[in-house]
Design a protein around this motif. Structure first.
Motif, PDB file in Angstrom:
ATOM      1  N   GLY A 103       0.798  -1.227   0.109  1.00 56.85           N
ATOM      2  CA  GLY A 103      -0.229  -0.039   0.053  1.00 56.85           C
ATOM      3  C   GLY A 103       0.769   1.207  -0.063  1.00 56.85           C
ATOM      4  N   PHE A 104       0.282   2.370   0.262  1.00 60.87           N
ATOM      5  CA  PHE A 104       0.888   3.811   0.243  1.00 60.87           C
ATOM      6  C   PHE A 104       2.175   3.665   1.122  1.00 60.87           C
ATOM      7  CE2 PHE A 104       0.179   8.189   2.244  1.00 60.87           C
ATOM      8  CZ  PHE A 104       1.028   8.780   1.219  1.00 60.87           C
ATOM      9  N   ILE A 105       1.556   3.779   2.468  1.00 60.77           N
ATOM     10  CA  ILE A 105       2.683   4.026   3.587  1.00 60.77           C
ATOM     11  C   ILE A 105       3.571   2.959   3.779  1.00 60.77           C
ATOM     12  CG2 ILE A 105       3.166   4.269   6.049  1.00 60.77           C
ATOM     13  CD1 ILE A 105       0.525   5.992   6.138  1.00 60.77           C
ATOM     14  N   ASP A 129       0.826  -9.245   2.480  1.00 61.00           N
ATOM     15  CA  ASP A 129      -0.213  -8.326   2.155  1.00 61.00           C
ATOM     16  C   ASP A 129      -1.255  -9.099   1.283  1.00 61.00           C
ATOM     17  OD1 ASP A 129      -1.608  -6.228   0.300  1.00 61.00           O
ATOM     18  OD2 ASP A 129      -0.161  -4.810   1.202  1.00 61.00           O
ATOM     19  N   LYS A 130      -2.556  -8.778   1.414  1.00 60.30           N
ATOM     20  CA  LYS A 130      -3.682  -9.267   0.803  1.00 60.30           C
ATOM     21  C   LYS A 130      -3.847  -8.905  -0.479  1.00 60.30           C
ATOM     22  CE  LYS A 130      -8.860  -9.533   1.804  1.00 60.30           C
ATOM     23  NZ  LYS A 130      -9.832  -8.738   2.768  1.00 60.30           N
ATOM     24  N   THR A 182      -5.601  -6.060  -1.535  1.00 62.13           N
ATOM     25  CA  THR A 182      -7.108  -5.500  -1.866  1.00 62.13           C
ATOM     26  C   THR A 182      -6.782  -4.516  -3.000  1.00 62.13           C
ATOM     27  OG1 THR A 182      -6.658  -3.675  -0.379  1.00 62.13           O
ATOM     28  CG2 THR A 182      -7.391  -5.593   0.939  1.00 62.13           C
ATOM     29  N   ASP A 195      -3.958 -12.517   3.558  1.00 61.46           N
ATOM     30  CA  ASP A 195      -4.649 -11.940   4.717  1.00 61.46           C
ATOM     31  C   ASP A 195      -4.466 -11.813   6.276  1.00 61.46           C
ATOM     32  OD1 ASP A 195      -6.938 -10.768   6.026  1.00 61.46           O
ATOM     33  OD2 ASP A 195      -8.604 -11.714   5.021  1.00 61.46           O
ATOM     34  N   ILE A 196      -4.278 -11.037   6.657  1.00 64.44           N
ATOM     35  CA  ILE A 196      -3.512 -11.005   8.073  1.00 64.44           C
ATOM     36  C   ILE A 196      -4.672 -11.439   9.067  1.00 64.44           C
ATOM     37  CG2 ILE A 196      -1.785  -9.168   7.880  1.00 64.44           C
ATOM     38  CD1 ILE A 196      -3.896  -7.198   9.355  1.00 64.44           C
ATOM     39  N   VAL A 229       1.119  -2.541   9.330  1.00 64.15           N
ATOM     40  CA  VAL A 229       0.507  -1.266   8.457  1.00 64.15           C
ATOM     41  C   VAL A 229      -0.609  -1.705   7.931  1.00 64.15           C
ATOM     42  CG1 VAL A 229       1.370   0.231   6.767  1.00 64.15           C
ATOM     43  CG2 VAL A 229       3.089  -0.910   8.114  1.00 64.15           C
ATOM     44  N   THR A 281      -8.453   1.561   4.974  1.00 76.13           N
ATOM     45  CA  THR A 281      -7.972   2.886   5.331  1.00 76.13           C
ATOM     46  C   THR A 281      -9.001   3.923   5.014  1.00 76.13           C
ATOM     47  OG1 THR A 281      -6.861   3.071   3.382  1.00 76.13           O
ATOM     48  CG2 THR A 281      -5.738   2.251   5.205  1.00 76.13           C
ATOM     49  N   THR A 293     -10.547  -6.620   9.287  1.00 74.19           N
ATOM     50  CA  THR A 293      -9.091  -6.624   9.086  1.00 74.19           C
ATOM     51  C   THR A 293      -8.450  -5.850  10.170  1.00 74.19           C
ATOM     52  OG1 THR A 293      -9.212  -6.565   6.687  1.00 74.19           O
ATOM     53  CG2 THR A 293      -7.258  -5.110   7.614  1.00 74.19           C
ATOM     54  N   SER A 329      -1.200   3.203  13.642  1.00 67.74           N
ATOM     55  CA  SER A 329      -2.531   3.605  13.993  1.00 67.74           C
ATOM     56  C   SER A 329      -2.570   5.115  13.362  1.00 67.74           C
ATOM     57  CB  SER A 329      -2.967   3.331  15.612  1.00 67.74           C
ATOM     58  OG  SER A 329      -4.380   3.691  15.587  1.00 67.74           O
ATOM     59  N   TYR A 337     -14.204   3.367  10.654  1.00 68.23           N
ATOM     60  CA  TYR A 337     -12.890   3.262  10.477  1.00 68.23           C
ATOM     61  C   TYR A 337     -11.960   3.567  11.609  1.00 68.23           C
ATOM     62  CZ  TYR A 337      -7.964   4.716   9.059  1.00 68.23           C
ATOM     63  OH  TYR A 337      -6.678   4.699   9.064  1.00 68.23           O
ATOM     64  N   LYS A 382      -9.832   1.132  14.016  1.00 63.86           N
ATOM     65  CA  LYS A 382      -8.571   1.273  14.477  1.00 63.86           C
ATOM     66  C   LYS A 382      -8.480   1.384  15.809  1.00 63.86           C
ATOM     67  CE  LYS A 382      -5.470   1.854  11.948  1.00 63.86           C
ATOM     68  NZ  LYS A 382      -4.288   0.817  11.324  1.00 63.86           N
ATOM     69  N   THR A 390      -1.605  11.688   6.214  1.00 66.47           N
ATOM     70  CA  THR A 390      -0.446  11.514   5.414  1.00 66.47           C
ATOM     71  C   THR A 390      -0.608  11.646   3.782  1.00 66.47           C
ATOM     72  OG1 THR A 390       0.037   9.939   7.127  1.00 66.47           O
ATOM     73  CG2 THR A 390       1.242   9.908   5.123  1.00 66.47           C
TER      74      THR A 390
HETATM   75  P1  NAD Z   1      -3.287   1.852   2.003  1.00 56.99           P
HETATM   76  O1  NAD Z   1      -4.697   1.609   1.939  1.00 56.99           O
HETATM   77  O2  NAD Z   1      -2.962   2.469   0.703  1.00 56.99           O
HETATM   78  O3  NAD Z   1      -2.894   0.262   1.963  1.00 56.99           O
HETATM   79  C1  NAD Z   1      -3.352  -0.693   2.898  1.00 56.99           C
HETATM   80  C2  NAD Z   1      -2.464  -1.838   2.556  1.00 56.99           C
HETATM   81  O4  NAD Z   1      -2.861  -2.999   3.398  1.00 56.99           O
HETATM   82  C3  NAD Z   1      -2.806  -2.441   1.017  1.00 56.99           C
HETATM   83  O5  NAD Z   1      -1.570  -2.841   0.569  1.00 56.99           O
HETATM   84  C4  NAD Z   1      -3.800  -3.476   1.092  1.00 56.99           C
HETATM   85  O6  NAD Z   1      -3.590  -4.462   0.344  1.00 56.99           O
HETATM   86  C5  NAD Z   1      -3.317  -4.098   2.733  1.00 56.99           C
HETATM   87  N1  NAD Z   1      -4.413  -4.800   3.366  1.00 56.99           N
HETATM   88  C6  NAD Z   1      -5.625  -4.452   3.397  1.00 56.99           C
HETATM   89  N2  NAD Z   1      -6.349  -5.569   4.292  1.00 56.99           N
HETATM   90  C7  NAD Z   1      -5.477  -6.514   4.432  1.00 56.99           C
HETATM   91  C8  NAD Z   1      -5.473  -7.614   5.099  1.00 56.99           C
HETATM   92  N3  NAD Z   1      -6.508  -8.096   5.438  1.00 56.99           N
HETATM   93  N4  NAD Z   1      -4.410  -8.441   5.009  1.00 56.99           N
HETATM   94  C9  NAD Z   1      -3.409  -8.013   4.428  1.00 56.99           C
HETATM   95  N5  NAD Z   1      -3.016  -7.031   3.903  1.00 56.99           N
HETATM   96  C10 NAD Z   1      -4.126  -6.143   3.924  1.00 56.99           C
HETATM   97  O7  NAD Z   1      -3.416   2.583   3.506  1.00 56.99           O
HETATM   98  P2  NAD Z   1      -2.284   3.708   3.853  1.00 56.99           P
HETATM   99  O8  NAD Z   1      -2.818   4.933   3.571  1.00 56.99           O
HETATM  100  O9  NAD Z   1      -0.906   3.292   3.469  1.00 56.99           O
HETATM  101  O10 NAD Z   1      -2.188   3.141   5.532  1.00 56.99           O
HETATM  102  C11 NAD Z   1      -1.208   2.350   6.012  1.00 56.99           C
HETATM  103  C12 NAD Z   1      -1.766   2.264   7.671  1.00 56.99           C
HETATM  104  O11 NAD Z   1      -1.695   3.679   8.060  1.00 56.99           O
HETATM  105  C13 NAD Z   1      -3.022   2.229   8.013  1.00 56.99           C
HETATM  106  O12 NAD Z   1      -3.027   1.254   9.270  1.00 56.99           O
HETATM  107  C14 NAD Z   1      -3.608   3.422   8.178  1.00 56.99           C
HETATM  108  O13 NAD Z   1      -4.885   3.106   9.268  1.00 56.99           O
HETATM  109  C15 NAD Z   1      -2.553   4.013   8.752  1.00 56.99           C
HETATM  110  N6  NAD Z   1      -2.702   5.501   8.505  1.00 56.99           N
HETATM  111  C16 NAD Z   1      -2.884   6.070   7.417  1.00 56.99           C
HETATM  112  C17 NAD Z   1      -2.963   7.380   7.357  1.00 56.99           C
HETATM  113  C18 NAD Z   1      -3.168   8.143   5.958  1.00 56.99           C
HETATM  114  O14 NAD Z   1      -3.437   9.356   6.180  1.00 56.99           O
HETATM  115  N7  NAD Z   1      -3.033   7.341   4.856  1.00 56.99           N
HETATM  116  C19 NAD Z   1      -2.633   8.248   8.383  1.00 56.99           C
HETATM  117  C20 NAD Z   1      -2.657   7.585   9.811  1.00 56.99           C
HETATM  118  C21 NAD Z   1      -2.394   6.380   9.714  1.00 56.99           C
END
Ligand code: NAD
Ligand code: TDX
Length: 342
Positions: A15-17, A37-38, A40, A63-64, A84, A88, A103, A127, A152, A156, A182
């Motif tokens: 995913g992103f982060i 990673d699942k 999604t 899937d976690i 991570v 989201t 999840t 988180s 959501y 969390k 982020t």
């Molecule tokens: P994202 O949606 O870009 O990526 C999520 C990733 O998790 C994807 O690769 C997806 O395939 C994987 N995933 C989802 N469900 C899954 C499962 N059941 N098993 C395995 N993999 C699974 O998310 P993001 O924006 O990169 O956020 C990452 C983390 O950071 C999350 O925990 C989110 O709560 C937290 N967060 C995000 C932000 C933000 O602004 N983006 C801010 C604070 C915290």
């Protein structure tokens, strides 16, 4: 920074982060990084194309929340886990909340159980500031009450509480970090900033919810990842750390900046019905993490300009998402008042 851990398991690394975090870890002298990673809709192997051939990188498609995770971890036990993975996006949680609990709550607990069984040395839960709910004044500290306002953030918060209970009950070395909003390269174009940039680049109007005066604290993705790794190395088990940029902006200010960067007219902004239960403001105090030596480096105006450049230069990456049937259907459901994408 060197790493005290040889084998680090990251979930959600496609995913992103997560993808930025995996890259940052591989830039260190670690022996192995495993990404569970699942895949999604938000998981995209293209996010890690540049490191896919690194012999220290291993991908597990799972899937976690799947009980087979135990066997994966037993076979190749990591000494640290960074969770991570999550569902989201708040708008998707409002439309379809069940998978968020599966999840973000159950998946987190399944991972905690695996960590307990193999005796992992360190567990970091990623988180969000959203668990504190809307903050009318001042800034949330790690001791502020949890008042999540949507499915959501409630999911969390459930994950956070399970993590802290495992630290308290089993002595598992878990720390929780709560990041602010982020942004940066490789963010899936459903979120506000990449949606606005890609809509403006394709001549589409940008939806602004309600009065556009909601406030968010914008954190550059590499600052967020550096914060997570500071918690991994220096955080105290059982403790929570806020990762805040401490640079709040109103949504309409962010959008005005993007219009200027992309030379788009004010008419490109389309006021739309507000999000149900929309949190008005997020704000956190990051003194506890700053005391461990971390600080955010990227001013939001600089980060926004760099992010716009990245999306300009990587249209293939986001066009392949936006032109897919799943994104087109999502966009039509979420924004029925706007012209459809196809
Ligand atoms: P994202 O949606 O870009 O990526 C999520 C990733 O998790 C994807 O690769 C997806 O395939 C994987 N995933 C989802 N469900 C899954 C499962 N059941 N098993 C395995 N993999 C699974 O998310 P993001 O924006 O990169 O956020 C990452 C983390 O950071 C999350 O925990 C989110 O709560 C937290 N967060 C995000 C932000 C933000 O602004 N983006 C801010 C604070 C915290
Ligand atoms: O089209 C839009 N128009 C709009 O005005 C979208 C998608 C959003 N918004 C507003 C809603 C929010 O006030 O912009 C702000 C930011 O929205 P999102 O990008 O959806 O983020 P937010 O709801 O604040 O949640 C984000 O920050 C905390 C992430 O999506 C979460 O994963 C993270 O935990």
């Amino acid at each position: 920074m060197s790493s005290s851990y040889r084998h680090i398991l990251v979930t959600g690394g496609a995913g992103f982060i997560g993808s930025h975090l995996v890259r940052m870890l591989l830039a260190r002298p670690v022996a192995r990084v495993t990404n569970v990673d699942k895949l999604t809709y938000a998981g995209n192997p293209a996010n890690l194309a540049d490191i896919a051939g690194d012999p220290r990188y291993h991908f597990v498609h799972l899937d976690i929340a799947d009980l087979r995770l135990r066997a994966v971890l037993r076979e190749n036990p990591p000494d640290a886990i960074i969770n991570v993975a999550a569902e989201t996006h708040v708008d998707r949680a409002i439309a379809d909340p069940l998978v968020f609990a599966r999840t973000d709550v159950l998946g987190t607990q399944n991972l905690l159980e695996c960590a307990r069984e193999i005796g992992v040395r360190r567990f970091v839960q990623v988180s969000t500031d959203e668990v504190y709910g809307s903050i009318s004044e001042g800034a949330a500290t790690e001791d502020s009450p949890l008042q999540p306002g949507n499915p959501y953030s409630a999911s969390k918060a459930g994950g956070d509480l399970l993590c802290l209970s495992y630290a308290n009950t089993y002595g598992l070395a878990v720390s929780v970090c709560r990041g602010a909003n982020t942004y940066g390269p490789h963010q899936y174009p459903e979120k506000f900033i990449p949606l606005a940039i890609t809509n403006l680049l394709t001549g589409q109007p940008v939806p602004l919810y309600g009065d556009g005066r909601q406030r968010r604290d914008w954190l550059y993705v590499l600052d967020h990842c550096a914060g997570i790794l500071t918690v991994l190395e220096k955080g105290v088990p059982g403790e929570v750390y806020n990762i805040a940029a401490e640079q709040e902006r109103e949504n309409r200010e962010i959008l005005a900046r993007l219009l200027a960067l992309l030379d788009a007219p004010d008419e490109a902004v389309r006021r739309v019905t507000d999000r149900p239960g929309h949190d008005r403001r997020y704000a956190m105090d990051a003194d506890k993490l700053r005391a461990l030596g971390w600080s955010p480096k990227k001013p939001v105006e600089v980060g926004l300009a760099e992010t716009v450049d990245w999306y300009r230069q990587h249209s293939k990456w986001w066009q392949s998402i936006r032109q897919g049937d799943a994104f087109i259907a999502y966009y039509a459901r979420q924004y029925p008042m706007l012209p459809p994408l196809a």
